[in-house]
Design a protein around this motif. Structure first.
Motif, PDB file in Angstrom:
ATOM      1  N   ALA A  18       0.849  -1.189   0.000  1.00 39.62           N
ATOM      2  CA  ALA A  18       0.000   0.000   0.000  1.00 39.62           C
ATOM      3  C   ALA A  18       0.886   1.240   0.000  1.00 39.62           C
ATOM      4  N   HIS A  19       0.431   2.265  -0.713  1.00 38.34           N
ATOM      5  CA  HIS A  19       1.140   3.552  -0.749  1.00 38.34           C
ATOM      6  C   HIS A  19       0.121   4.630  -0.420  1.00 38.34           C
ATOM      7  N   LYS A  20       0.466   5.511   0.493  1.00 37.18           N
ATOM      8  CA  LYS A  20      -0.407   6.656   0.789  1.00 37.18           C
ATOM      9  C   LYS A  20       0.403   7.916   0.568  1.00 37.18           C
ATOM     10  N   GLY A  21      -0.167   8.827  -0.208  1.00 35.00           N
ATOM     11  CA  GLY A  21       0.522  10.076  -0.498  1.00 35.00           C
ATOM     12  C   GLY A  21       0.525  10.340  -1.992  1.00 35.00           C
ATOM     13  N   ALA A  22       1.277  11.341  -2.395  1.00 40.67           N
ATOM     14  CA  ALA A  22       1.316  11.770  -3.797  1.00 40.67           C
ATOM     15  C   ALA A  22       1.663  10.594  -4.710  1.00 40.67           C
ATOM     16  N   TYR A  23       0.914  10.473  -5.792  1.00 43.91           N
ATOM     17  CA  TYR A  23       1.185   9.409  -6.755  1.00 43.91           C
ATOM     18  C   TYR A  23       2.583   9.534  -7.350  1.00 43.91           C
ATOM     19  N   TYR A  53      -4.410   2.794  -8.676  1.00 46.26           N
ATOM     20  CA  TYR A  53      -4.644   4.151  -8.180  1.00 46.26           C
ATOM     21  C   TYR A  53      -6.114   4.302  -7.810  1.00 46.26           C
ATOM     22  N   LEU A  54      -6.376   4.445  -6.504  1.00 50.38           N
ATOM     23  CA  LEU A  54      -7.743   4.381  -5.986  1.00 50.38           C
ATOM     24  C   LEU A  54      -8.476   5.719  -5.982  1.00 50.38           C
ATOM     25  N   ASP A  55      -7.757   6.821  -5.994  1.00 51.95           N
ATOM     26  CA  ASP A  55      -8.386   8.139  -5.852  1.00 51.95           C
ATOM     27  C   ASP A  55      -8.032   9.060  -7.014  1.00 51.95           C
ATOM     28  N   SER A  56      -8.841  10.088  -7.196  1.00 55.13           N
ATOM     29  CA  SER A  56      -8.546  11.090  -8.220  1.00 55.13           C
ATOM     30  C   SER A  56      -7.704  12.205  -7.608  1.00 55.13           C
ATOM     31  N   PRO A  57      -6.515  12.454  -8.175  1.00 50.45           N
ATOM     32  CA  PRO A  57      -5.695  13.542  -7.637  1.00 50.45           C
ATOM     33  C   PRO A  57      -6.314  14.923  -7.880  1.00 50.45           C
ATOM     34  N   ASP A  58      -7.376  14.977  -8.691  1.00 54.70           N
ATOM     35  CA  ASP A  58      -8.063  16.247  -8.916  1.00 54.70           C
ATOM     36  C   ASP A  58      -9.019  16.582  -7.773  1.00 54.70           C
ATOM     37  N   THR A  59      -9.416  15.567  -6.965  1.00 56.32           N
ATOM     38  CA  THR A  59     -10.387  15.815  -5.898  1.00 56.32           C
ATOM     39  C   THR A  59      -9.889  15.419  -4.508  1.00 56.32           C
ATOM     40  N   VAL A  60      -8.799  14.656  -4.432  1.00 51.53           N
ATOM     41  CA  VAL A  60      -8.272  14.192  -3.145  1.00 51.53           C
ATOM     42  C   VAL A  60      -6.905  14.842  -2.919  1.00 51.53           C
ATOM     43  N   PRO A  61      -6.683  15.416  -1.732  1.00 46.62           N
ATOM     44  CA  PRO A  61      -5.369  16.024  -1.451  1.00 46.62           C
ATOM     45  C   PRO A  61      -4.250  14.989  -1.575  1.00 46.62           C
ATOM     46  N   ASP A  62      -3.082  15.436  -2.038  1.00 42.31           N
ATOM     47  CA  ASP A  62      -1.943  14.542  -2.242  1.00 42.31           C
ATOM     48  C   ASP A  62      -1.677  13.640  -1.035  1.00 42.31           C
ATOM     49  N   ALA A  63      -1.711  14.193   0.159  1.00 43.66           N
ATOM     50  CA  ALA A  63      -1.366  13.426   1.361  1.00 43.66           C
ATOM     51  C   ALA A  63      -2.347  12.280   1.620  1.00 43.66           C
ATOM     52  N   GLU A  64      -3.549  12.349   1.032  1.00 41.90           N
ATOM     53  CA  GLU A  64      -4.579  11.337   1.284  1.00 41.90           C
ATOM     54  C   GLU A  64      -4.772  10.359   0.131  1.00 41.90           C
ATOM     55  N   LEU A  65      -4.025  10.517  -0.955  1.00 40.08           N
ATOM     56  CA  LEU A  65      -4.169   9.615  -2.099  1.00 40.08           C
ATOM     57  C   LEU A  65      -3.764   8.196  -1.716  1.00 40.08           C
ATOM     58  N   ARG A  66      -4.556   7.212  -2.177  1.00 35.78           N
ATOM     59  CA  ARG A  66      -4.287   5.806  -1.872  1.00 35.78           C
ATOM     60  C   ARG A  66      -3.964   5.054  -3.158  1.00 35.78           C
TER      61      ARG A  66
END
Length: 154
Positions: A18-23, A53-66
């Protein structure tokens, strides 16, 4: 515009971290994944390197991207306890081929979602996008990297 086709993709099982943070920083998780595979002699059981890539970087802050950094596995592989099993459903998938450095891949996503998808008449499925890495960044120049960006469709 990047070449995009619709394919019937197989279901895949991944061994992943698992990776959390900026893609843009997932490379660290891929390096850790590779080190684990090397240390435990898992490479013979691994297939294609894949990022999910589980989240959209356009709507989720970088620190919360999964996301997940890993590889598809041979059937029936027992995963080490510090890796997660990630199931990717198969089926109808838009596959965009991107050539170039990973740092430019965000623009390809913009093309896929902003240009190709609206013109295609297709709808995204309720499944994450994933990337299949067709060559190794340690063996080819950044301009020669080939990535298939996969968007599951309804």
């Amino acid at each position: 515009m990047y070449p995009t086709t619709i394919r019937d993709e197989p279901a895949r099982t991944l061994a992943a971290l698992a990776h959390k943070g900026a893609y843009s920083e997932i490379g660290r998780s891929f390096e850790a994944f590779s080190a684990l595979c090397t240390a435990r002699n898992l490479w013979p059981q691994m297939r294609q390197m894949i990022g999910v890539y589980l989240d959209s970087p356009d709507t989720v802050p970088d620190a919360e991207l999964r996301s997940y950094a890993g590889a598809s596995t041979a059937e029936g592989v027992a995963l080490p306890e510090d890796m997660e099993e990630v199931a990717l459903p198969g089926g109808k998938t838009a596959v965009m081929t991107y050539k170039g450095p990973y740092s430019g891949i965000h623009a390809a996503y913009g093309d896929l979602f902003g240009a190709w998808l609206p013109r295609s008449g297709e709808e995204p499925a309720d499944a994450p996008c994933y990337e299949i890495y067709l060559n190794d960044p340690h063996q080819v120049a950044p301009e020669e990297l080939l990535t298939e960006i996969c968007l599951p469709l309804k």
